[in-house]
Design an enzyme around this catalytic site. Sequence first.
Site, PDB file in Angstrom:
ATOM      1  N   SER A 150     -11.104 -13.480 -25.010  1.00  0.00           N
ATOM      2  CA  SER A 150      -9.809 -13.511 -25.679  1.00  0.00           C
ATOM      3  C   SER A 150      -9.960 -13.927 -27.130  1.00  0.00           C
ATOM      4  CB  SER A 150      -8.934 -14.530 -24.949  1.00  0.00           C
ATOM      5  OG  SER A 150      -7.779 -14.820 -25.679  1.00  0.00           O
TER       6      SER A 150
ATOM      7  N   TYR B 264      -6.959 -23.409 -21.042  1.00  0.00           N
ATOM      8  CA  TYR B 264      -7.176 -21.979 -20.788  1.00  0.00           C
ATOM      9  C   TYR B 264      -8.168 -21.416 -21.808  1.00  0.00           C
ATOM     10  CZ  TYR B 264      -6.688 -16.978 -21.216  1.00  0.00           C
ATOM     11  OH  TYR B 264      -6.991 -15.645 -21.326  1.00  0.00           O
TER      12      TYR B 264
ATOM     13  N   LYS C  95     -12.246 -19.740 -21.483  1.00  0.00           N
ATOM     14  CA  LYS C  95     -12.805 -18.480 -22.006  1.00  0.00           C
ATOM     15  C   LYS C  95     -14.069 -18.774 -22.821  1.00  0.00           C
ATOM     16  CE  LYS C  95     -10.228 -15.892 -19.959  1.00  0.00           C
ATOM     17  NZ  LYS C  95     -10.666 -14.883 -19.016  1.00  0.00           N
TER      18      LYS C  95
ATOM     19  N   PHE D 295      -7.196  -9.012 -28.235  1.00  0.00           N
ATOM     20  CA  PHE D 295      -6.158  -9.657 -29.040  1.00  0.00           C
ATOM     21  C   PHE D 295      -4.879  -9.684 -28.193  1.00  0.00           C
ATOM     22  CE2 PHE D 295      -7.956 -11.097 -33.055  1.00  0.00           C
ATOM     23  CZ  PHE D 295      -9.278 -10.873 -32.708  1.00  0.00           C
TER      24      PHE D 295
ATOM     25  N   GLY E 188       1.128 -25.171 -30.365  1.00  0.00           N
ATOM     26  CA  GLY E 188      -0.150 -24.509 -30.072  1.00  0.00           C
ATOM     27  C   GLY E 188      -0.257 -23.095 -30.610  1.00  0.00           C
TER      28      GLY E 188
HETATM   29  P1  NAD Z   1      -3.346 -10.845 -14.590  1.00  0.00           P
HETATM   30  O1  NAD Z   1      -2.914 -12.188 -14.120  1.00  0.00           O
HETATM   31  O2  NAD Z   1      -2.356  -9.750 -14.571  1.00  0.00           O
HETATM   32  O3  NAD Z   1      -4.630 -10.375 -13.748  1.00  0.00           O
HETATM   33  C1  NAD Z   1      -5.572 -11.273 -13.237  1.00  0.00           C
HETATM   34  C2  NAD Z   1      -5.750 -10.922 -11.764  1.00  0.00           C
HETATM   35  O4  NAD Z   1      -6.741 -11.802 -11.207  1.00  0.00           O
HETATM   36  C3  NAD Z   1      -4.482 -11.101 -10.942  1.00  0.00           C
HETATM   37  O5  NAD Z   1      -4.234  -9.920 -10.212  1.00  0.00           O
HETATM   38  C4  NAD Z   1      -4.795 -12.278 -10.019  1.00  0.00           C
HETATM   39  O6  NAD Z   1      -4.153 -12.123  -8.773  1.00  0.00           O
HETATM   40  C5  NAD Z   1      -6.304 -12.212  -9.934  1.00  0.00           C
HETATM   41  N1  NAD Z   1      -6.982 -13.494  -9.668  1.00  0.00           N
HETATM   42  C6  NAD Z   1      -6.840 -14.670 -10.328  1.00  0.00           C
HETATM   43  N2  NAD Z   1      -7.640 -15.589  -9.794  1.00  0.00           N
HETATM   44  C7  NAD Z   1      -8.319 -15.013  -8.771  1.00  0.00           C
HETATM   45  C8  NAD Z   1      -9.295 -15.439  -7.857  1.00  0.00           C
HETATM   46  N3  NAD Z   1      -9.736 -16.704  -7.818  1.00  0.00           N
HETATM   47  N4  NAD Z   1      -9.791 -14.561  -6.956  1.00  0.00           N
HETATM   48  C9  NAD Z   1      -9.357 -13.277  -6.946  1.00  0.00           C
HETATM   49  N5  NAD Z   1      -8.423 -12.805  -7.794  1.00  0.00           N
HETATM   50  C10 NAD Z   1      -7.914 -13.668  -8.703  1.00  0.00           C
HETATM   51  O7  NAD Z   1      -3.954 -11.042 -16.051  1.00  0.00           O
HETATM   52  P2  NAD Z   1      -4.350  -9.954 -17.145  1.00  0.00           P
HETATM   53  O8  NAD Z   1      -3.370 -10.048 -18.244  1.00  0.00           O
HETATM   54  O9  NAD Z   1      -4.631  -8.675 -16.510  1.00  0.00           O
HETATM   55  O10 NAD Z   1      -5.694 -10.611 -17.671  1.00  0.00           O
HETATM   56  C11 NAD Z   1      -6.944 -10.212 -17.168  1.00  0.00           C
HETATM   57  C12 NAD Z   1      -8.023 -11.017 -17.859  1.00  0.00           C
HETATM   58  O11 NAD Z   1      -7.935 -10.814 -19.258  1.00  0.00           O
HETATM   59  C13 NAD Z   1      -7.942 -12.516 -17.635  1.00  0.00           C
HETATM   60  O12 NAD Z   1      -9.248 -13.018 -17.513  1.00  0.00           O
HETATM   61  C14 NAD Z   1      -7.297 -13.025 -18.907  1.00  0.00           C
HETATM   62  O13 NAD Z   1      -7.676 -14.353 -19.171  1.00  0.00           O
HETATM   63  C15 NAD Z   1      -7.885 -12.069 -19.922  1.00  0.00           C
HETATM   64  N6  NAD Z   1      -7.065 -11.913 -21.133  1.00  0.00           N
HETATM   65  C16 NAD Z   1      -5.755 -11.548 -21.009  1.00  0.00           C
HETATM   66  C17 NAD Z   1      -4.980 -11.393 -22.150  1.00  0.00           C
HETATM   67  C18 NAD Z   1      -3.524 -11.052 -22.046  1.00  0.00           C
HETATM   68  O14 NAD Z   1      -2.781 -11.331 -22.975  1.00  0.00           O
HETATM   69  N7  NAD Z   1      -3.059 -10.443 -20.960  1.00  0.00           N
HETATM   70  C19 NAD Z   1      -5.551 -11.590 -23.407  1.00  0.00           C
HETATM   71  C20 NAD Z   1      -6.908 -11.938 -23.502  1.00  0.00           C
HETATM   72  C21 NAD Z   1      -7.652 -12.100 -22.339  1.00  0.00           C
HETATM   73  C1  WQD Z   2       3.029 -13.507 -29.148  1.00  0.00           C
HETATM   74  C2  WQD Z   2       3.946 -13.937 -30.273  1.00  0.00           C
HETATM   75  C3  WQD Z   2       4.866 -16.126 -30.003  1.00  0.00           C
HETATM   76  C4  WQD Z   2       7.380 -15.294 -26.566  1.00  0.00           C
HETATM   77  C5  WQD Z   2      -1.418 -15.470 -25.694  1.00  0.00           C
HETATM   78  C6  WQD Z   2      -2.571 -16.400 -25.437  1.00  0.00           C
HETATM   79  C7  WQD Z   2      -3.851 -15.734 -25.882  1.00  0.00           C
HETATM   80  C8  WQD Z   2      -3.991 -14.356 -25.256  1.00  0.00           C
HETATM   81  C9  WQD Z   2      -2.793 -13.512 -25.505  1.00  0.00           C
HETATM   82  C10 WQD Z   2      -5.084 -14.563 -23.146  1.00  0.00           C
HETATM   83  C11 WQD Z   2       3.744 -15.384 -30.682  1.00  0.00           C
HETATM   84  C12 WQD Z   2       5.941 -15.078 -29.996  1.00  0.00           C
HETATM   85  C13 WQD Z   2       6.484 -15.173 -27.604  1.00  0.00           C
HETATM   86  C14 WQD Z   2       8.751 -15.487 -26.854  1.00  0.00           C
HETATM   87  C15 WQD Z   2       8.241 -15.399 -29.184  1.00  0.00           C
HETATM   88  N1  WQD Z   2      -4.060 -14.429 -23.834  1.00  0.00           N
HETATM   89  N2  WQD Z   2       6.906 -15.235 -28.888  1.00  0.00           N
HETATM   90  N3  WQD Z   2       9.121 -15.519 -28.169  1.00  0.00           N
HETATM   91  O1  WQD Z   2       0.561 -16.643 -27.797  1.00  0.00           O
HETATM   92  O2  WQD Z   2      -0.287 -14.731 -29.211  1.00  0.00           O
HETATM   93  O3  WQD Z   2      -1.355 -15.218 -27.084  1.00  0.00           O
HETATM   94  O4  WQD Z   2      -1.628 -14.222 -25.040  1.00  0.00           O
HETATM   95  O5  WQD Z   2      -6.212 -14.773 -23.498  1.00  0.00           O
HETATM   96  O6  WQD Z   2      -4.880 -16.568 -25.501  1.00  0.00           O
HETATM   97  O7  WQD Z   2      -2.382 -17.592 -26.163  1.00  0.00           O
HETATM   98  O8  WQD Z   2       0.890 -14.239 -27.047  1.00  0.00           O
HETATM   99  O9  WQD Z   2       2.736 -12.912 -26.165  1.00  0.00           O
HETATM  100  O10 WQD Z   2       2.765 -15.416 -25.852  1.00  0.00           O
HETATM  101  O11 WQD Z   2       3.117 -14.472 -28.104  1.00  0.00           O
HETATM  102  O12 WQD Z   2       8.651 -15.461 -30.357  1.00  0.00           O
HETATM  103  O13 WQD Z   2       9.620 -15.629 -25.967  1.00  0.00           O
HETATM  104  O14 WQD Z   2       5.297 -13.857 -29.797  1.00  0.00           O
HETATM  105  O15 WQD Z   2       5.276 -17.248 -30.709  1.00  0.00           O
HETATM  106  O16 WQD Z   2       3.899 -15.443 -32.052  1.00  0.00           O
HETATM  107  P1  WQD Z   2      -0.018 -15.304 -27.877  1.00  0.00           P
HETATM  108  P2  WQD Z   2       2.404 -14.254 -26.690  1.00  0.00           P
END
Ligand code: NAD
Ligand code: WQD
Length: 343
Positions: A126, A151, A155, A179, A298
């Site tokens: 991330s 969290y 990562k 991102f 944060g």
């Molecule tokens: P998500 O929660 O939709 O998907 C994660 C999946 O993993 C879920 O289906 C959940 O049921 C499963 N899971 C969690 N713990 C488990 C376990 N112990 N055993 C088996 N299954 C398990 O999340 P996502 O948005 O698809 O994110 C996927 C990955 O990408 C995560 O590692 C997250 O940290 C990373 N990531 C997400 C974002 C984002 O904004 N969505 C951004 C950067 C990184």
């Molecule tokens: C985006 C922008 C909020 C909700 C998070 C994790 C990051 C990565 C991606 C996993 C920000 C603004 C949001 C709302 C708002 N995940 N916002 N009103 O915080 O950039 O990133 O998800 O790795 O680690 O921190 O994403 O979608 O929460 O927010 O104004 O009700 O939207 O302040 O500027 P963020 P987000």
Amino acid sequence: MTKVLVTGGTGYIGSHTVVELLNSGYEVVVIDNLCNSYIKVVDCIEKITGKRPTFYNTDLLDSTALEAIFNTHQDIAAVIHFAAHKAVGESVKKPIDYYKNNVGATVMLVEAMLKHKIEALVFSSSCTVYGEPDTLPVTENMPVKPPVSPYGNTKKICEEVIRDCTKAYSLHAISLRYFNPIGAHPSALIGELPIGSPNNLMPIVTQTAIGKRNKMQIHGGDYTTPDGSCIRDYIHVVDIAKAHVIAVERMLKNKSAAPYEAFNLGTGHGNSVFEVIEAFERTSGVKLNYEVGAKRPGDVMSIYSDTTLANTVLGWKADYDLDEMVISSWAWEKNIQNIYPEL
Ligand code: NAD
Ligand code: WQD
């Protein structure tokens, strides 16, 4: 057919990646304990691709079950590891859950891979590992900052665990640093559907538009950005999914430049929260009920990626623009009730 194991494969990014893998001719095995996704996702993946991944409702922390899956599928060539908890705020309140589920499960997964001689791993990292960046756009060799949340720390630690293992064992790994993934598959059959209340901007926008919420808040309107709101690099989830297929192929074809590599996945452009809302209102024709509230603790003010490395080394680039992202998110939100009438 080359077989890929996808952990978290019914989740948001995982399900889109399973679709891209199946469409690229891979056989897919999914492990997910459904703690943040629904079993129906498997049916929807089959509807999109005409192929059904093998699905195990299994917790990665269940080492016996994990071992049984690896024994059943001796021909797994690569693993893509999505499974993790991802709510930043929750991680501050429940750090043990996050370190156990995210770091603990990663260690167990890598250990099982090594035992079964599986040498290719793609890890979901991330942009959170960069913290509040000193300069923009963010390149991969910028210092990884002390994370603001447990969290984020999971990562960072997982990247380090995996990197150390690539030094010690016969293992190749690619960390993809996403991102801000938004958008949904063009079929509107899969998309972001967390269990419980979402924390991320896009589902909050679409839930407000459809009436699941009365109002939404913009978290801070007095940042020193051009319009006062935070800036992020929003990227379409299908673009992210496609990068995983490329990463798997890179390792399986022995094209990695080093045993451990990390790539940013973004568009390279920053958009403010107000710009996202403007794009959504303009393309959907729906006026959002929002108010500008306090800054969210944060939050970094501004972050967007330099994607030169992924563009040149992986040959990957983001195809979708912000309008296409918000249009597909809205199409998905409007279809959720058809697929999940019980929700
Ligand atoms: P998500 O929660 O939709 O998907 C994660 C999946 O993993 C879920 O289906 C959940 O049921 C499963 N899971 C969690 N713990 C488990 C376990 N112990 N055993 C088996 N299954 C398990 O999340 P996502 O948005 O698809 O994110 C996927 C990955 O990408 C995560 O590692 C997250 O940290 C990373 N990531 C997400 C974002 C984002 O904004 N969505 C951004 C950067 C990184
Ligand atoms: C985006 C922008 C909020 C909700 C998070 C994790 C990051 C990565 C991606 C996993 C920000 C603004 C949001 C709302 C708002 N995940 N916002 N009103 O915080 O950039 O990133 O998800 O790795 O680690 O921190 O994403 O979608 O929460 O927010 O104004 O009700 O939207 O302040 O500027 P963020 P987000």
